[in-house]
Design a protein around this motif. Sequence first.
Motif, short mmCIF file in Angstrom:
data_model
loop_
_atom_site.label_atom_id
_atom_site.label_comp_id
_atom_site.label_asym_id
_atom_site.label_seq_id
_atom_site.Cartn_x
_atom_site.Cartn_y
_atom_site.Cartn_z
N GLN A 11 0.85 -1.19 0.00
CA GLN A 11 0.00 0.00 0.00
C GLN A 11 0.88 1.24 0.00
N VAL A 12 0.65 2.14 -0.95
CA VAL A 12 1.42 3.37 -1.04
C VAL A 12 0.74 4.46 -0.24
N GLN A 13 1.52 5.15 0.56
CA GLN A 13 0.99 6.29 1.32
C GLN A 13 1.59 7.57 0.76
N LEU A 14 0.75 8.60 0.64
CA LEU A 14 1.19 9.91 0.18
C LEU A 14 0.85 10.91 1.28
N VAL A 15 1.84 11.68 1.69
CA VAL A 15 1.62 12.64 2.78
C VAL A 15 1.99 14.04 2.29
N GLU A 16 1.00 14.91 2.23
CA GLU A 16 1.23 16.28 1.79
C GLU A 16 1.60 17.18 2.98
N SER B 55 3.84 5.42 -12.49
CA SER B 55 3.88 5.97 -13.84
C SER B 55 3.74 7.49 -13.87
N ALA B 56 3.13 8.05 -12.85
CA ALA B 56 2.97 9.51 -12.82
C ALA B 56 2.63 9.96 -11.41
N ASN C 277 -1.41 13.15 -5.91
CA ASN C 277 -1.91 11.96 -6.61
C ASN C 277 -0.74 11.19 -7.20
N ALA C 278 -0.86 9.87 -7.16
CA ALA C 278 0.14 9.02 -7.81
C ALA C 278 -0.59 7.89 -8.53
N LEU D 185 -3.28 2.38 -10.98
CA LEU D 185 -4.41 2.83 -10.16
C LEU D 185 -4.07 4.13 -9.44
N PRO D 186 -5.05 5.03 -9.27
CA PRO D 186 -4.78 6.29 -8.59
C PRO D 186 -4.71 6.12 -7.07
N ARG D 187 -3.76 6.80 -6.49
CA ARG D 187 -3.64 6.88 -5.03
C ARG D 187 -3.65 8.35 -4.65
N TRP D 188 -4.27 8.66 -3.50
CA TRP D 188 -4.44 10.05 -3.09
C TRP D 188 -3.89 10.29 -1.69
N GLY D 189 -3.39 11.49 -1.48
CA GLY D 189 -3.04 11.91 -0.13
C GLY D 189 -4.27 12.46 0.56
#
Length: 117
Positions: A1-6, A34-35, A98-99, A104-108
Amino acid sequence: QVQLVESGGGLVQPGGPLRLSCAASRRISSINFSAMGWYRQAPGNQRELVATSTRGGSTNSADSVKGRFTISRDVAKNTVFLQMNSLKPEDTAVYYCNAIVFGLPRWGQGTQVTVSS
């Protein structure tokens, strides 16, 4: 699971700068990323694209922020930045990182940016 922290949001006066950061819990240089990019959502509005950066280095930004906002990445720190200059009151919104990971999109969780005098 990818975590994004802004981080980096806050209150800024019109015309001022602000830099947002998005730290990923995994290597953003991985082929699976990919992005990455930034989106924003103002009250009563839909979430909209601000700027994106592909793993290959291509960038894209909304017309409303061209010339004022710059997206960049520090691969060593697994972090993507959004440098915002000449901020306007209409830039006020919650900004989301966003990643695209494994397609698949992942969000902070989002960070609030308020531009006001």
